[in-house]
Design an enzyme around this catalytic site. Structure first.
Site, PDB file in Angstrom:
ATOM      1  CG  ASP A 239      -7.990   0.868   2.920  1.00  0.00           C
ATOM      2  OD1 ASP A 239      -8.907   0.097   2.572  1.00  0.00           O
ATOM      3  OD2 ASP A 239      -6.792   0.571   2.869  1.00  0.00           O
TER       4      ASP A 239
ATOM      5  CE  LYS B 113      -4.205  -1.907   2.044  1.00  0.00           C
ATOM      6  NZ  LYS B 113      -5.290  -1.699   3.036  1.00  0.00           N
TER       7      LYS B 113
END
Length: 269
Positions: A105, A68
């Site tokens: 997210d 990420k």
């Protein structure tokens, strides 16, 4: 014409439920596209994006651990995610072949607790990786009280608190929990193949919420402990589905059928 497709990448990747989620939505909508998992090692990340950006059928990918943060080095960043959250979980390819990253997210984390008033509330976040960055970013926008980050690397945790302008403390992972209204496990502890998260919930008040981002297994030791204490809990599927819905629209240009969430959860569990 080659069927358009998207992927989820990570190392490991076998635990990912993203292909089930996106596949379910594609089928429900009758949309001609595919979604699959792709195992990408850290040293193969650059080659992965170099190969995919030249494939006109590739719509993009979702990103799970450990890529990420590293993925930011390989894609455009029009939303300046690097200087805000500092991690991406979705990469899309536009019609010119330009790959750009974003992060769903933070919004996905917030959705299941949107009706909870956390103003001034003390919070505990476990972990300081890509998922924790999204959580802390969201918390920094909610006017929460002091945030305690538990992590093996205390300096890294302290740096994240400073990055997001949050007041609180960075403590070793094995520290006792301070009283908190919300405890978020943003680490991989408790995930299949990882050590369990062993933590005593006794210091928490009766109205505390336990939020575990781990979804494989869905029933984590942390959530079991929360139920044993009679505490409210949020499992990893809540965030997973919420963030996936945002990513689905980015990747395929259509909204997923959220009225089918109950059937989707049944399929996933």
């Amino acid at each position: 014409m080659t069927q358009p497709y998207a992927e989820v990448i990570g190392d490991p990747i076998g635990h990912s439920k993203s292909p089930i989620i996106h596949g379910f939505w594609l089928k429900a909508l009758g949309h001609d596209a595919a979604y699959r998992a792709c195992h990408v090692l850290p040293d193969g990340l650059a080659d992965y994006f170099a190969t995919r950006r030249s494939d006109p059928a590739w719509r993009g990918c979702n990103i799970t651990v450990p890529h990420k943060i590293a993925a930011l080095d390989h894609v455009a960043d029009p939303g300046n995610i690097r200087s805000t959250i500092g991690a991406i979980n979705t990469v899309a390819r536009d019609e010119q072949g330009i790959c750009f990253g974003t992060n769903t997210d933070a919004a996905g984390f917030y959705a299941p607790i949107a009706e909870v008033d956390l103003t001034g509330a003390p919070i505990v976040v476990i972990g300081a990786g890509g998922a924790a960055r999204a959580v802390l970013f969201a918390l920094s926008r909610l006017g929460v009280g002091p945030v305690t980050v538990l992590n093996r690397n205390v300096l890294k945790a302290a740096a994240l608190l400073a990055r997001f302008g949050l007041k609180g403390a960075a403590l070793p992972l094995d520290s006792a929990l301070p009283p908190a209204n919300l405890v978020v496990n943003a680490s991989t502890l408790g995930m299949v193949g990882q050590p369990p998260l062993v933590i005593d919930l006794d210091p928490l008040p009766e109205d505390a919420i336990i939020y575990d981002l781990v979804y494989a297994p869905l029933e984590t030791p942390l959530l079991k402990a929360a139920r044993a204490r009679g505490l409210d809990s949020v499992d990893g599927l809540e965030m997973l589905i919420s963030q996936a819905a945002l990513a689905f629209e980015i990747l395929f240009g259509i909204e997923p059928p959220r009225d089918e969430d109950e059937s989707l959860r049944a399929l996933l569990t």
